[in-house]
Design a protein around this motif. Structure first.
Motif, PDB file in Angstrom:
ATOM      1  N   HIS A 177       0.786  -1.152   0.053  1.00 15.18           N
ATOM      2  CA  HIS A 177      -0.006  -0.049   0.008  1.00 15.18           C
ATOM      3  C   HIS A 177       0.681   1.196   0.083  1.00 15.18           C
ATOM      4  CE1 HIS A 177       0.862  -0.533   4.356  1.00 15.18           C
ATOM      5  NE2 HIS A 177       0.300   0.675   4.364  1.00 15.18           N
ATOM      6  N   HIS A 226       1.237   3.974   1.914  1.00 18.63           N
ATOM      7  CA  HIS A 226       2.045   4.750   3.181  1.00 18.63           C
ATOM      8  C   HIS A 226       3.538   4.732   3.123  1.00 18.63           C
ATOM      9  CE1 HIS A 226      -1.696   4.106   6.061  1.00 18.63           C
ATOM     10  NE2 HIS A 226      -1.562   5.516   5.733  1.00 18.63           N
ATOM     11  N   ASP A 259       5.767   4.777   5.388  1.00 18.53           N
ATOM     12  CA  ASP A 259       6.658   3.572   5.716  1.00 18.53           C
ATOM     13  C   ASP A 259       6.558   2.362   5.082  1.00 18.53           C
ATOM     14  OD1 ASP A 259       3.919   3.269   6.708  1.00 18.53           O
ATOM     15  OD2 ASP A 259       4.479   2.156   8.245  1.00 18.53           O
ATOM     16  N   HIS A 260       6.000   2.418   3.928  1.00 18.05           N
ATOM     17  CA  HIS A 260       6.143   1.062   2.929  1.00 18.05           C
ATOM     18  C   HIS A 260       6.450   1.307   1.377  1.00 18.05           C
ATOM     19  CE1 HIS A 260       3.935  -1.780   5.454  1.00 18.05           C
ATOM     20  NE2 HIS A 260       3.430  -0.577   6.278  1.00 18.05           N
ATOM     21  N   HIS A 281      -7.235  -1.748   4.679  1.00 13.93           N
ATOM     22  CA  HIS A 281      -6.368  -0.997   5.609  1.00 13.93           C
ATOM     23  C   HIS A 281      -6.794   0.301   5.167  1.00 13.93           C
ATOM     24  CE1 HIS A 281      -2.995   0.908   7.709  1.00 13.93           C
ATOM     25  NE2 HIS A 281      -2.186   1.058   6.720  1.00 13.93           N
ATOM     26  N   ASP A 315      -0.084  -4.155   5.971  1.00 11.38           N
ATOM     27  CA  ASP A 315      -0.892  -3.570   7.023  1.00 11.38           C
ATOM     28  C   ASP A 315      -2.233  -4.074   7.062  1.00 11.38           C
ATOM     29  OD1 ASP A 315       1.448  -2.322   7.948  1.00 11.38           O
ATOM     30  OD2 ASP A 315       0.554  -0.116   7.559  1.00 11.38           O
ATOM     31  N   HIS A 346      -5.416  -0.054  11.641  1.00  4.84           N
ATOM     32  CA  HIS A 346      -4.790  -1.317  11.776  1.00  4.84           C
ATOM     33  C   HIS A 346      -5.583  -2.380  12.764  1.00  4.84           C
ATOM     34  CE1 HIS A 346      -0.667  -0.480  10.570  1.00  4.84           C
ATOM     35  NE2 HIS A 346      -0.986   0.835  10.804  1.00  4.84           N
TER      36      HIS A 346
HETATM   37 ZN    ZN Z   1       0.008   1.347   6.592  1.00  4.98          ZN
END
Ligand code: ZN
Length: 459
Positions: A59, A61, A63-64, A158, A184, A402
């Motif tokens: 996805h 975000h 942090d990904h 998510h 996530d 989450h």
């Molecule tokens: Zn996420």
């Protein structure tokens, strides 16, 4: 398989799966939060940037995905696979991340508070645009080839576009090792997003554990919003809600809309000070009738996710005008963990006044200002200055995107047969350990918490 990030922390997800002649990277996230984590972004990815044949994104975000521009800058040139909605959200998020990097570096240089002279951005808008050119879209449910691997995206519920990834790794003699990366995982029975699709049979499951030690509880979000926000609004104060521009901003305003329309909440002005939230909401509205989102949301008008009294602030000038408006009002700005973005200017101005309320609505990673506020810090450092926190700080539960511990277990048990091995990632150590303890008596799978850089043979 090597865990190059997203272990021992909720950020920097990067999992490299290699065979003798091929490699695929699942997610390419930025480390955020604690300084020792952020410094890792400057240390190189831990593998040859040209080694992966393809990158697969769960996805959008940061942090990904937030390390993609840096990896391309370092030499990666292969395809980056994502769902169509993830590609659209990632475009908005990566360009914003690059702008923030550039602005922060410029600001630090102007004010001279950085230890580095000159302070440099990790990557620029140009780098982000270049990385975006490598994105190739694939819809949910289509099995496609990434080198010699086979990949299928399934709806993880998510955020808009989010997927869990089924990866079939060739093991010779027509055998494949089936790995599922949860990315996530979303929640069950929540507005806007769908439930996660059941877990298919697999040999290995790489499972997130952000809330592996917590339950979101059952108290209604609207009741909490009333209880927490009303006293501040009644005394003419301002409520500052730091919120991720994707999913959380839409979810918060959706709940406020329902509360206002059913007469449970006053019709106070709501200011969304985020061009990004504005753009992302446009995407949400466009996907409202698709399989990507919960189709039961009423969506008769454009902008249907928001109450009438929402005002968007796009430009910096618009944002500054907010400073002079009287209360009561609600200001929603990103980033959600107060790591950067416009919310910092509001925090600097609103935190010293005890009439105001800072309302946290999402996960607050260790080392972020959000976590410091949550833990009752008397001051927080903003733009090199200590700001007194006299405003009340509160936290609304149940708005997380989450799954909590019970929902993670429910998803694992939704598989027709248990995975042979489960790796717990994307969680701070107490969360991962607590989830491991909860899972072990319930599933016969081997449950492993990998360490940063640790490598495992696929059996
Ligand atoms: Zn996420």
């Amino acid at each position: 398989m090597v865990f190059h990030g997203g272990v021992g922390t909720v950020t920097g997800s990067r999992f490299l799966v290699s065979t003798r002649d091929d490699a695929v990277l699942v997610d390419c996230g930025l480390f955020q939060g604690l300084k020792e984590l952020r410094l890792r972004n400057w240390q190189g990815p831990g593998f040859d940037p040209r080694a992966p044949r393809a990158i697969v994104l769960t996805h959008a975000h940061i942090d990904h995905t937030g390390y993609l521009p840096r990896l391309v800058q370092l030499g990666y040139r292969g395809p980056i696979y994502a769902t169509p909605a993830t590609a659209e959200v990632a475009r908005i998020l990566l360009l914003d991340a690059a702008e923030i990097q550039e602005e922060d570096a410029a600001f630090a240089n102007r004010k001279g508070f950085s230890k580095h002279h000159p302070a440099l951005p990790l990557y620029t808008v140009k780098d982000a645009l270049r990385a975006l050119q490598y994105i190739r879209t694939r819809p949910y449910g289509e099995r496609f080839e990434a080198g010699t691997f086979r990949v299928t995206f399934r709806n993880a519920g998510h955020i808009l576009g989010s997927a869990f990834v089924q990866l079939e790794v060739p093991m010779g003699e027509d055998r494949a090792h089936r790995i599922v990366f949860s990315g996530d995982l979303g929640r069950y029975h929540q507005p806007i997003h769908t439930d996660p699709v059941p877990l298919p049979p697999c040999d290995t499951l790489v499972l997130e554990s952000t809330y592996g030690d917590r339950s979101h509880g059952h108290q209604s979000v609207i009741t909490q919003l009333r209880d927490e926000l009303l006293p501040t609004l009644e005394r003419g104060g301002t409520v500052l809600i730091p919120a991720f521009a994707v999913a959380r901003a839409q979810l918060v305003t959706h709940h406020l809309r329902v509360a206002i329309e059913t007469g449970r909440f006053p019709d106070v002005p709501i200011h969304i000070d985020s061009p990004m939230a504005n753009d992302v909401t446009g995407l949400y509205n466009r996907y409202l009738e698709s399989e990507y989102l919960d189709r039961s949301i009423p969506h008769t008008a454009p902008g249907a996710l928001f109450p009438r009294n929402v005002r968007f602030h796009r430009t910096i000038e618009d944002s500054k005008k907010l400073n002079n408006l009287p209360g009561p009002r609600i200001v929603i700005a990103s980033s959600g963990m107060l790591t950067g973005g416009r919310v910092l200017h509001h925090l600097q101005r609103l935190a010293p006044d005890p009439r105001n309320l800072i309302c946290l609505v999402g996960y607050q990673a260790a080392g972020t200002r959000g976590r410091a506020l949550l833990e009752g810090a008397p001051t927080v450092r903003v733009f090199g200055i200590d700001v007194d926190v006299r405003a009340r700080v509160t936290c609304i539960h149940g708005l997380s995107a989450h799954a909590d511990r019970d929902e993670l277990i429910r998803w694992v048990e939704s598989a027709p047969e248990p995975p042979k091995r489960i790796f717990l990632v994307h969680g701070e150590p107490p969360a991962a350990e607590s989830l491991a303890e909860a899972l072990r008596p319930r599933v016969p799978s081997e449950v492993v918490i990998p360490a940063m850089g640790e490598s495992f043979a696929l059996a």
